[in-house]
Design a protein around this motif. Structure first.
Motif, PDB file in Angstrom:
ATOM      1  N   MET B 369       0.828  -1.210   0.000  1.00 33.51           N
ATOM      2  CA  MET B 369       0.000   0.000   0.000  1.00 33.51           C
ATOM      3  C   MET B 369       0.863   1.261   0.000  1.00 33.51           C
ATOM      4  SD  MET B 369      -3.401  -0.994   0.764  1.00 33.51           S
ATOM      5  CE  MET B 369      -4.024   0.323   1.789  1.00 33.51           C
ATOM      6  N   LEU B 436      -4.270   0.653   8.177  1.00 40.87           N
ATOM      7  CA  LEU B 436      -4.547   0.428   6.753  1.00 40.87           C
ATOM      8  C   LEU B 436      -5.580   1.416   6.229  1.00 40.87           C
ATOM      9  CD1 LEU B 436      -4.542  -3.474   6.730  1.00 40.87           C
ATOM     10  CD2 LEU B 436      -2.837  -1.967   5.695  1.00 40.87           C
ATOM     11  N   LEU B 439      -3.989   4.702   5.671  1.00 41.58           N
ATOM     12  CA  LEU B 439      -3.152   4.628   4.482  1.00 41.58           C
ATOM     13  C   LEU B 439      -3.965   4.821   3.208  1.00 41.58           C
ATOM     14  CD1 LEU B 439      -0.193   4.127   4.336  1.00 41.58           C
ATOM     15  CD2 LEU B 439      -0.629   1.683   4.212  1.00 41.58           C
ATOM     16  N   LEU B 440      -5.161   4.250   3.224  1.00 42.89           N
ATOM     17  CA  LEU B 440      -6.036   4.330   2.064  1.00 42.89           C
ATOM     18  C   LEU B 440      -6.433   5.783   1.795  1.00 42.89           C
ATOM     19  CD1 LEU B 440      -7.267   2.254   0.160  1.00 42.89           C
ATOM     20  CD2 LEU B 440      -9.316   2.273   1.559  1.00 42.89           C
ATOM     21  N   SER B 441      -6.446   6.594   2.837  1.00 42.81           N
ATOM     22  CA  SER B 441      -6.841   7.991   2.678  1.00 42.81           C
ATOM     23  C   SER B 441      -5.664   8.899   2.358  1.00 42.81           C
ATOM     24  CB  SER B 441      -7.515   8.499   3.956  1.00 42.81           C
ATOM     25  OG  SER B 441      -8.611   7.695   4.263  1.00 42.81           O
ATOM     26  N   PHE B 442      -4.481   8.310   2.306  1.00 44.17           N
ATOM     27  CA  PHE B 442      -3.296   9.111   1.986  1.00 44.17           C
ATOM     28  C   PHE B 442      -3.253   9.374   0.491  1.00 44.17           C
ATOM     29  CE2 PHE B 442       1.087   9.109   0.406  1.00 44.17           C
ATOM     30  CZ  PHE B 442       1.549  10.242   1.037  1.00 44.17           C
ATOM     31  N   ASN B 443      -2.891  10.597   0.138  1.00 41.57           N
ATOM     32  CA  ASN B 443      -2.805  10.966  -1.275  1.00 41.57           C
ATOM     33  C   ASN B 443      -1.562  11.819  -1.478  1.00 41.57           C
ATOM     34  OD1 ASN B 443      -3.030  12.107  -3.802  1.00 41.57           O
ATOM     35  ND2 ASN B 443      -5.216  12.545  -3.624  1.00 41.57           N
TER      36      ASN B 443
END
Lengths: 285, 566
Positions: B369, B436, B439-443
């Protein structure tokens, strides 16, 4: 008075009925599958069926300048004085480039062609073509057609969901969504096409239902709910999901015009089966 | 005989005795952990933290002043801090050390004042101080010491008052923190602190003698720079492409009386050093600066550093030569350690991500990820501040986001910012699923502030479940728990206790509203069998058919299953 002739390519995914009604000519992009090449004769249903058994992923290729020249000449023979040729985003295909070459080739023969980069694809392109073709049928001039094309291009909102990123990645059309590939978690990106005409991820979530929920949230940020809109729904062998999306759009918006269409083999090669997409254009009252 | 003053030797003895006394009681402190989950490590964390501080003092065993030793203690604590109680302990003694850092000896009043200063420092370091913990014990004890300091006749008398009040305060902790009362225990961190004070008191009054220990283990600060750096991934590079050929390490002793020196300012120094090379690491305290740099002209870098003090522990290696040795199959060994030297170019990025996780499968998922470095750790072993600083050596970025993924690692991670160059943001994730989701919201296209906001919102939207077993009998929230029972934990709280693992998990998932979830992600641990996984998979998916299920081999210890429900 002679009308403007509208030409596009097969990535526009315009339903056949509408093509005939509006006298739109469609140049094929080619799909290569299991050693054979196909143009417009390959039906979508057939394509997705074969895709399941295909040993290798299919590939596509742009329309050639020669094919475009032939189409321009044919249009001129039929009496068109002005030709408006609208194509798939130049960031995704070389077809626009081919059209520019063809335009120069036929210019010496006295045929005038205006080539337009839609910076979109599938019914994002299709909706633009339909709007221009209507204007042309009403007898609008080439300049007016161009203005309409620009306006539609700048106000179209397109969102799509792929079942897997695999097809976008293998076809090299993933653009800025590439960072998402390789994740071990099953991530559903919500994708869009930028103003430059490139695929990019707006957001990413886990799970299909959440992806659809998020898609509508994002859409309402762009186009407030309740607005009058013209909508196009695209689906790659996924009519059930497509109809659900349409229903949801009709709940949220004042839908003045709707088109539900199948993602054809060209776009299907890159987006993959089960892809669904929504294109929306807000209409000013 | 009662001492009127604490001199350097006595101070060292006191701290050694405190550390040794705590060391003997580690298991006892661990067992006081409120939750009977198999990760009671308060004692371990405090012990490792304090040992690091005392080890640093022992490097200065010949010091003539209390102040010099206090500086060493402070530095060692900063580097070694791990776990919540460990970080708080480190802050208590760092504040203590700061109060006496210019003293040759300390008297009773100064001792009381130092304890008080320690408490103030610790309270400042903790964002939301919770009463009924080590903080309360330290505070009430220090306050008692302050009240009596003006007429106390000796440091021993002060320390006795402090120790006695600390014991009374500890006994009161269950009144302040209901969770302690339910479990029938006192606060583990507070107990650990008392063992430290006890040891100190015994040394001060001459009740015990310090175990003789070798005092020369001066490798710690050293290894901070070298080992981490050289533990990098072995990327194959052409020796001809090495731009800065000499791995250069040295320490600056800041306060030399031999000649005038310039005032040391860390940020400016770090900035200035970048002109000499790359892979720069600067670790500084009031006395000593550790420098690691890859430079083409090591002499220039050292000449520059000489402005601030005398150099010591100088080590220069020719990396081009070393690389040739490695590629020829020679086992090149560093003088300081045993790891191979393979210089690697680190790509500089805007953002880097660090996560703490246990289990190879989970670490893989984090890497997939986009996490740059996964630090092995979690429930069973909390990494120290130093461990995280070391991990930072493997990356080069303007902004670093750390996902601690455990409530006991958040404070430790927050210490990192003051030690390293990049801006460090800790996203306070307490579980793997939260990490996790964050992390998914990281851009990578977004600004740091926006990313922080998004990541926090992201992890708050996920529910975390864990299944493990009880290590001892206890009672939590009115539920009796027997050792060996299966525990279902939701977002840190024990919700289900059962005799069968499947029933426990099923009930836990019901409590987590898995029936209304879109996605359930499961990480199975290394202690469950393939057959168990298959059984659970078919039964659970049948029971909660609406959700999309994903199963991953997490490989985590102790926790049979981790669930992310969203």
């Amino acid at each position: 008075m002679s009308k403007v002739k509208v030409i596009t390519d097969s990535s526009a995914d315009i339903p056949e009925q509408l093509q005939k009604e509006l006298e739109i000519s469609v140049i094929p992009l080619k799909v290569h599958m299991d050693g054979k090449s196909y143009g417009v004769e390959l039906q979508a249903e057939d394509f997705y069926q074969r895709l399941k058994q295909a040993s290798q992923l299919p590939t596509t290729s742009q329309s050639s300048p020669h094919e475009l020249c032939e189409e321009y000449r044919e249009a001129a023979r039929m009496g068109a004085k002005q030709i408006f040729s609208i194509h798939i985003s130049s960031m995704m295909s070389g077809t626009y480039q081919s059209a520019l070459i063809a335009k120069d080739m036929v210019k010496e023969e006295g045929i005038e062609v205006t080539v337009f980069d839609s910076k979109s694809v599938s019914y994002g392109l299709g909706m633009l073509v339909v709007a221009v073709a209507r204007a042309a049928q009403e007898g609008k001039s080439i300049e007016e057609c161009q203005k309409i094309a620009e306006k539609v291009r700048d106000h179209t909102e397109l969102f799509f969901l792929v079942d897997t990123l695999e097809y976008l990645q293998k076809g090299g059309r993933i653009g800025k969504a590439s960072a998402l590939f390789g994740s071990l978690l099953n991530i559903k990106p919500i994708l869009s096409i930028s103003r430059e005409g490139e695929v990019f991820p707006i957001d990413k979530v886990r799970g299909k239902n959440k992806a659809i929920g998020r898609l509508f949230e994002l859409m309402q940020q762009k186009v407030p709910s309740g607005s009058p809109v013209s909508v196009g729904i695209m689906h790659a062998d996924n009519l059930i999901e497509g109809e659900k999306l349409l229903k949801k759009v009709e709940e949220l918006y004042d839908v003045r015009e709707k088109v539900i269409t199948t993602v054809g083999p060209v776009v299907g090669t890159h987006a993959g089966p089960k892809t669904v997409a929504i294109v929306l254009i807000p209409l000013k009252d | 005989m009662t001492q009127q003053q604490i001199n350097a030797t006595l101070f060292l003895n006191m701290m050694q005795a405190g550390a040794q006394n705590l060391n003997r009681r580690v298991e006892e402190v661990n067992a006081l952990n409120v939750f009977p989950v198999p990760d009671g490590d308060t004692g371990t964390n405090m012990n490792l933290t304090l040992s690091s501080g005392v080890a640093e003092m022992e490097k200065h065993a010949t010091a003539n002043t209390v102040g010099e030793l206090a500086g060493a203690l402070s530095k060692g604590l900063l580097m070694g801090a791990r776990g919540n109680s460990g970080v708080i302990l480190s802050q208590l003694f760092r504040g203590f050390a700061k109060a006496i850092d210019h003293k040759e000896e300390i008297n009773a009043i100064q001792l009381a004042d130092a304890f008080q200063r320690g408490v103030e420092t610790a309270y400042k370091a903790v964002i939301k101080p919770v009463e009924g913990t080590i903080l309360t014990v330290a505070r009430e004890a220090a306050e008692a010491g302050m009240r009596r300091s003006w007429y106390a006749e000796s440091p021993a008398a002060i320390l006795e008052i402090i120790l006695n009040e600390a014991r009374r305060s500890l006994a009161r902790t269950p009144e302040l923190l209901p969770v302690l009362k339910q479990a029938g225990v006192v606060d583990a961190g507070g107990q650990g602190l008392i063992y430290v004070y006890e040891g100190m008191f015994q040394a001060l009054t001459g009740e015990i003698k310090i175990d003789e220990k070798p005092t020369n283990k001066q490798e710690e600060m050293d290894s901070l720079a070298s080992k981490a750096h050289h533990a990098n991934a072995q990327s194959k590079i052409d020796p001809a492409q090495i731009e800065y050929g000499y791995c250069t390490e040295f320490m600056i002793q800041l306060h030399t009386d031999r000649r005038p020196t310039e005032k040391f300012e860390e940020t400016a120094f770090r900035q200035a050093m970048t002109q000499f090379g790359d892979s720069l690491l600067v670790v500084a305290d009031d006395e000593l600066v550790k420098v690691h740099i890859h430079a083409e002209y090591p002499g220039d870098a050292m000449n520059y550093a000489m402005k601030y003090g005398d150099l010591t522990r100088i080590k220069i290696e020719n990396m081009r030569e070393q690389y040739a040795n490695v590629t020829e199959g020679h086992d090149y060994t560093l003088s300081a350690g045993t790891e191979k030297e393979v210089p690697a170019e680190i790509e500089h990025k805007r953002y880097a991500l660090i996560a703490v996780a246990a289990g190879t499968g989970i670490a893989e998922v984090f890497r997939s990820m986009g996490v740059d470095v996964v630090i092995e750790g979690g429930q069973t072993m909390n990494p120290s501040t130093e461990d995280i600083v070391k991990a930072m050596e493997q990356i080069s970025a303007d902004h670093v986001f750390i996902l601690p993924n455990n409530k006991n690692i958040i404070l430790t991670a927050e210490q990192v910012d003051e030690l390293v160059e990049p801006t460090v943001t800790v996203i306070p994730t307490k579980t793997i699923p939260q990490g996790l989701a964050a992390l998914l919201s990281f851009n990578s296209e977004q600004e740091p502030e926006e990313n922080k906001k998004q990541m926090i919102a992201g992890y708050q939207a996920v529910r975390s479940g864990e299944c493990t077993y009880a290590v001892r009998d206890s009672n939590i929230g009115g539920i009796d728990i027997e050792a060996g029972d299966f525990l279902g934990i939701q977002d840190g709280k024990i919700e289900v206790v059962g005799k069968e693992m499947l029933d426990t998990v099923r009930e836990l998932l019901r409590k987590m509203n898995a029936d209304e979830a879109d996605v359930v992600t499961v990480f199975y641990g290394k202690d469950v069998t393939k057959a168990q996984v298959e059984e659970f998979q078919s039964k659970l998916e049948a029971e909660f058919p609406e959700a999309e299920w994903e199963w991953h081999d997490g490989g985590q210890p102790l926790y049979y299953f981790l669930f992310s429900v969203e």
